[in-house]
Design a protein around this motif. Structure first.
Motif, mmCIF file in Angstrom:
data_model
loop_
_atom_site.group_PDB
_atom_site.id
_atom_site.type_symbol
_atom_site.label_atom_id
_atom_site.label_comp_id
_atom_site.label_asym_id
_atom_site.label_seq_id
_atom_site.Cartn_x
_atom_site.Cartn_y
_atom_site.Cartn_z
ATOM 1 N N ALA A 25 -70.297 -18.109 20.019
ATOM 2 C CA ALA A 25 -70.749 -16.913 19.294
ATOM 3 C C ALA A 25 -69.692 -16.449 18.302
ATOM 4 C CB ALA A 25 -71.100 -15.794 20.266
ATOM 5 N N SER A 26 -68.439 -16.428 18.714
ATOM 6 C CA SER A 26 -67.405 -15.949 17.800
ATOM 7 C C SER A 26 -67.156 -16.942 16.668
ATOM 8 C CB SER A 26 -66.113 -15.647 18.556
ATOM 9 O OG SER A 26 -65.586 -16.808 19.156
ATOM 10 N N ALA A 27 -67.348 -18.221 16.938
ATOM 11 C CA ALA A 27 -67.133 -19.227 15.902
ATOM 12 C C ALA A 27 -68.192 -19.165 14.805
ATOM 13 C CB ALA A 27 -67.114 -20.622 16.520
ATOM 14 N N TYR A 28 -69.415 -18.807 15.174
ATOM 15 C CA TYR A 28 -70.526 -18.799 14.224
ATOM 16 C C TYR A 28 -71.073 -17.398 13.958
ATOM 17 C CZ TYR A 28 -70.568 -23.792 15.241
ATOM 18 O OH TYR A 28 -70.215 -25.100 15.390
ATOM 19 N N GLU A 29 -70.333 -16.378 14.349
ATOM 20 C CA GLU A 29 -70.845 -15.006 14.269
ATOM 21 C C GLU A 29 -71.298 -14.612 12.868
ATOM 22 O OE1 GLU A 29 -69.732 -10.475 15.626
ATOM 23 O OE2 GLU A 29 -68.237 -12.037 15.839
ATOM 24 N N ASP A 30 -70.508 -14.870 11.861
ATOM 25 C CA ASP A 30 -70.872 -14.478 10.494
ATOM 26 C C ASP A 30 -72.160 -15.152 10.041
ATOM 27 O OD1 ASP A 30 -68.649 -12.845 10.324
ATOM 28 O OD2 ASP A 30 -67.431 -14.346 9.303
ATOM 29 N N THR A 31 -72.265 -16.434 10.322
ATOM 30 C CA THR A 31 -73.460 -17.184 9.927
ATOM 31 C C THR A 31 -74.690 -16.662 10.651
ATOM 32 O OG1 THR A 31 -72.126 -19.147 9.550
ATOM 33 C CG2 THR A 31 -74.493 -19.482 9.838
ATOM 34 N N LEU A 32 -74.574 -16.471 11.959
ATOM 35 C CA LEU A 32 -75.718 -16.023 12.753
ATOM 36 C C LEU A 32 -76.128 -14.593 12.403
ATOM 37 C CD1 LEU A 32 -74.704 -17.574 16.170
ATOM 38 C CD2 LEU A 32 -76.533 -18.337 14.646
ATOM 39 N N ARG A 34 -76.034 -13.218 9.577
ATOM 40 C CA ARG A 34 -76.754 -13.228 8.309
ATOM 41 C C ARG A 34 -78.257 -13.433 8.555
ATOM 42 N NH1 ARG A 34 -75.065 -17.869 4.759
ATOM 43 N NH2 ARG A 34 -73.226 -17.439 5.983
ATOM 44 N N TYR A 35 -78.585 -14.227 9.560
ATOM 45 C CA TYR A 35 -79.986 -14.538 9.850
ATOM 46 C C TYR A 35 -80.584 -13.644 10.932
ATOM 47 C CZ TYR A 35 -79.475 -18.685 7.006
ATOM 48 O OH TYR A 35 -79.269 -19.537 5.950
ATOM 49 N N ALA A 36 -79.755 -13.131 11.845
ATOM 50 C CA ALA A 36 -80.252 -12.298 12.939
ATOM 51 C C ALA A 36 -79.278 -11.140 13.179
ATOM 52 C CB ALA A 36 -80.411 -13.130 14.200
ATOM 53 N N PRO A 37 -79.284 -10.160 12.272
ATOM 54 C CA PRO A 37 -78.278 -9.089 12.350
ATOM 55 C C PRO A 37 -78.398 -8.186 13.575
ATOM 56 C CG PRO A 37 -79.889 -8.626 10.640
ATOM 57 C CD PRO A 37 -80.164 -10.011 11.132
ATOM 58 N N ASP A 38 -79.575 -8.109 14.171
ATOM 59 C CA ASP A 38 -79.773 -7.178 15.283
ATOM 60 C C ASP A 38 -79.609 -7.810 16.661
ATOM 61 O OD1 ASP A 38 -80.315 -5.171 13.450
ATOM 62 O OD2 ASP A 38 -82.451 -5.646 13.401
ATOM 63 N N VAL A 39 -79.328 -9.100 16.728
ATOM 64 C CA VAL A 39 -79.211 -9.793 18.006
ATOM 65 C C VAL A 39 -77.798 -9.623 18.563
ATOM 66 C CG1 VAL A 39 -79.315 -12.043 19.150
ATOM 67 C CG2 VAL A 39 -80.980 -11.463 17.389
ATOM 68 N N ASP A 40 -77.720 -9.256 19.850
ATOM 69 C CA ASP A 40 -76.434 -9.127 20.538
ATOM 70 C C ASP A 40 -75.987 -10.515 20.985
ATOM 71 O OD1 ASP A 40 -74.206 -8.429 21.992
ATOM 72 O OD2 ASP A 40 -75.309 -7.373 23.570
ATOM 73 N N ALA A 47 -75.776 -22.772 24.334
ATOM 74 C CA ALA A 47 -76.791 -23.752 23.937
ATOM 75 C C ALA A 47 -77.730 -23.162 22.890
ATOM 76 C CB ALA A 47 -77.575 -24.224 25.155
ATOM 77 N N ALA A 48 -78.148 -21.912 23.083
ATOM 78 C CA ALA A 48 -79.030 -21.253 22.118
ATOM 79 C C ALA A 48 -78.317 -21.030 20.793
ATOM 80 C CB ALA A 48 -79.540 -19.934 22.682
ATOM 81 N N ILE A 49 -77.045 -20.706 20.853
ATOM 82 C CA ILE A 49 -76.267 -20.501 19.622
ATOM 83 C C ILE A 49 -76.180 -21.807 18.835
ATOM 84 C CG2 ILE A 49 -73.929 -20.067 18.752
ATOM 85 C CD1 ILE A 49 -73.772 -17.880 20.950
ATOM 86 N N HIS A 50 -75.892 -22.897 19.524
ATOM 87 C CA HIS A 50 -75.815 -24.187 18.835
ATOM 88 C C HIS A 50 -77.181 -24.596 18.288
ATOM 89 C CE1 HIS A 50 -71.650 -25.059 19.554
ATOM 90 N NE2 HIS A 50 -71.782 -24.772 20.833
ATOM 91 N N HIS A 51 -78.240 -24.308 19.024
ATOM 92 C CA HIS A 51 -79.594 -24.605 18.555
ATOM 93 C C HIS A 51 -79.896 -23.812 17.279
ATOM 94 C CE1 HIS A 51 -84.147 -24.887 19.697
ATOM 95 N NE2 HIS A 51 -83.881 -25.483 18.573
ATOM 96 N N ALA A 52 -79.520 -22.532 17.267
ATOM 97 C CA ALA A 52 -79.748 -21.688 16.087
ATOM 98 C C ALA A 52 -78.934 -22.179 14.892
ATOM 99 C CB ALA A 52 -79.394 -20.234 16.413
#
Length: 78
Positions: A25-32, A34-40, A47-52
């Motif tokens: 999550a911390s490695a891809y936080e900025d990217t994620l 951008r696409y899902a700003p309201d997701v905690d 696994a879900a983070i890598h899938h996203a």
């Protein structure tokens, strides 16, 4: 000599702990965010983070909005 080895071992343990503290999550936080700003992201599995991230990086024909819906769905359900 024993003191040097003990100090080196202690430093290695500290450095290993700091490196493992970085989650997907911390490695891809900025990217994620951008696409899902309201997701905690702290509640989402690695696994879900890598899938996203794979869905974001997919070279398909999806528009930004379509990719945004896909990513939000993956993160909210995974």
């Amino acid at each position: 000599m024993k003191r040097i080895l003990a100090t080196s071992a202690a430093a290695l343990v500290v450095l290993t702990g700091a490196a493992s503290a970085m989650t997907a999550a911390s490695a891809y936080e900025d990217t994620l965010k951008r696409y899902a700003p309201d997701v905690d992201l702290s509640q989402v599995s690695n696994a879900a983070i890598h899938h996203a991230v794979n869905a974001i990086n997919d070279d398909g024909d999806a528009t930004f909005v379509q990719t945004q819906h896909i990513v939000q769905s993956i993160l909210e359900n995974g």
